[in-house]
Design a protein around this motif. Structure first.
Motif, PDB file in Angstrom:
ATOM      1  N   HIS A   1       3.948  -0.993  -6.155  1.00 42.79           N
ATOM      2  CA  HIS A   1       5.184  -1.575  -6.989  1.00 42.79           C
ATOM      3  C   HIS A   1       6.426  -0.507  -6.304  1.00 42.79           C
ATOM      4  CE1 HIS A   1       3.122  -3.132  -9.476  1.00 42.79           C
ATOM      5  NE2 HIS A   1       2.119  -2.547 -10.248  1.00 42.79           N
TER       6      HIS A   1
ATOM      7  N   SER B   1       6.503  -5.655  -4.734  1.00 44.66           N
ATOM      8  CA  SER B   1       6.590  -6.694  -6.192  1.00 44.66           C
ATOM      9  C   SER B   1       6.419  -5.528  -7.172  1.00 44.66           C
ATOM     10  CB  SER B   1       5.069  -6.945  -6.444  1.00 44.66           C
ATOM     11  OG  SER B   1       5.037  -7.869  -7.327  1.00 44.66           O
TER      12      SER B   1
ATOM     13  N   ASP C   1       1.844  -7.316 -10.434  1.00 45.77           N
ATOM     14  CA  ASP C   1       1.649  -8.217  -9.285  1.00 45.77           C
ATOM     15  C   ASP C   1       0.884  -9.812  -8.996  1.00 45.77           C
ATOM     16  OD1 ASP C   1       2.490  -6.264  -7.450  1.00 45.77           O
ATOM     17  OD2 ASP C   1       0.568  -5.637  -6.875  1.00 45.77           O
TER      18      ASP C   1
END
Length: 354
Positions: free
Chosen positions: A258, A280, A17
């Protein structure tokens, strides 16, 4: 620099991230927030270029000590660039931030710690530990509603750290990828499977200790969940009065961890209304692949719709790259139902609320 519009980037952070936010304060002065630094490659290839255009970071947030969030910050503090950028305040939770070996593992034995780098390179920067005890923090008109970690989680993190009980990342193997054969299941059927995380928050202390918050500026609201636990965020939101009948409405929701299997539940999504979901990831690393198809299913079928509008799931790496790494995690037929779409995008601006 004056500014009257917020823009932010979900930078290509590989399996990590790195979020750069350029917003503005009460006097329309630019207010820059950097949330995590991704991997060391994130700094080298993406973050460095952005920071070269910045003279001041008003707030830097290290959400937690996983290498895919801290390594890029260590690279930043070791670079020549650190001398030319003023950092006003840093949020982080740990008695000692350790260096990272080969961008993957956290090693307490290495001498160059991020904490030492901060004290050496930025001795006058304000350092603040964060928990839900802080509840609401304000900085020059910007509001930060803290949702994670709780005081108990922060206390347990510090206890394990001081007692040298923190597991090494290579020994912490929790399945965060899609379950076997999920790629052949429809999203609607996957969403009907009850959420059942494989670990407790104490055994998932890295992610549990994530600093997660709702950021509200004059023109935008961002819910940034780092790698937090869904039960922790859900309780924080319900304690603040949000529910299925009265959900939290935000412009953007950055999905936790994620898009992994264990960090986004149907119950959490049911009390948040948004049109824009951010994930992400580049597809993960050798040990874990993400996003999980189950998480996509939960977003599509458990998220409330506002005024019947479609939702968009944004990725910070290309869809083709994701599929190359993890396979066909989204099928063309999936997009024909559920009123949603996917898109690769890195920079975002103000949107009209619905």
């Amino acid at each position: 620099m004056k500014r009257d519009e917020t823009e932010f980037a979900l930078l290509p952070a590989y399996h990590g991230d790195c979020i750069l936010i350029k917003t503005f304060d009460n006097d329309n002065n630019e207010f820059v927030i950097l949330v995590d630094g991704g991997t060391s490659q994130t700094f080298r290839y993406f973050l460095k270029n952005e920071l070269e255009q910045i003279q001041k970071i008003d707030l830097l947030v290290l959400t937690h000590i996983d290498s895919d969030h801290i390594a890029g910050l260590i690279s930043f503090f070791k670079s020549n660039l650190i001398g030319s950028i003023l950092i006003d305040e840093i949020w982080m939770n740990h008695p000692e931030i350790v260096d990272v070996d080969n961008d993957e593992l956290i090693s307490k034995k290495q001498g160059n710690t991020l904490f030492d780098l901060i004290r050496t390179k930025k001795p006058y920067t304000k350092l603040k530990e964060i928990s839900t005890d802080d509840s609401l923090l304000e900085r020059k008109g910007l509001k930060f509603t803290i949702l994670s970690p709780t005081p108990d989680i922060k206390k347990e993190l510090l206890r394990q750290w001081k007692c040298s009980e923190l597991p090494k990342e290579e020994n912490f193997k929790v399945n965060i990828s899609s379950q076997k054969d999920s790629y052949s299941e429809s999203l609607e059927s996957l969403n009907k499977i009850p959420f059942a995380p494989e670990s407790s928050w104490k055994s998932d202390i890295y992610n549990s200790s994530s600093i997660s918050f709702l950021l509200e500026s004059k023109d935008i609201s961002l819910l940034l969940l780092a790698d937090s636990r869904p039960e922790v965020i859900e309780k924080s939101l319900r304690d603040k009065g949000f529910s299925e009948e009265e959900p939290l409405n935000v412009d953007y929701l950055k999905i936790s961890h994620h898009g992994s299997l264990n960090n986004t539940s149907q119950n959490l999504l049911s009390i948040i209304t948004t049109k824009h979901y951010l994930i992400s990831t580049n597809g993960g690393n050798a040990d874990h692949k993400h996003p999980s198809r189950e998480t996509i299913a939960r977003i599509v079928y458990s998220s409330p719709r506002s005024n019947g509008k479609d939702i968009i799931i944004f990725f910070n790496h290309s869809i083709a790259q994701l599929k190359e790494r993890i396979g066909n995690f989204i099928h063309e037929n999936d997009l024909h139902s559920g009123h949603w779409s996917i898109r690769h995008q890195n920079w975002f601006k103000k949107i009209i609320k619905f």
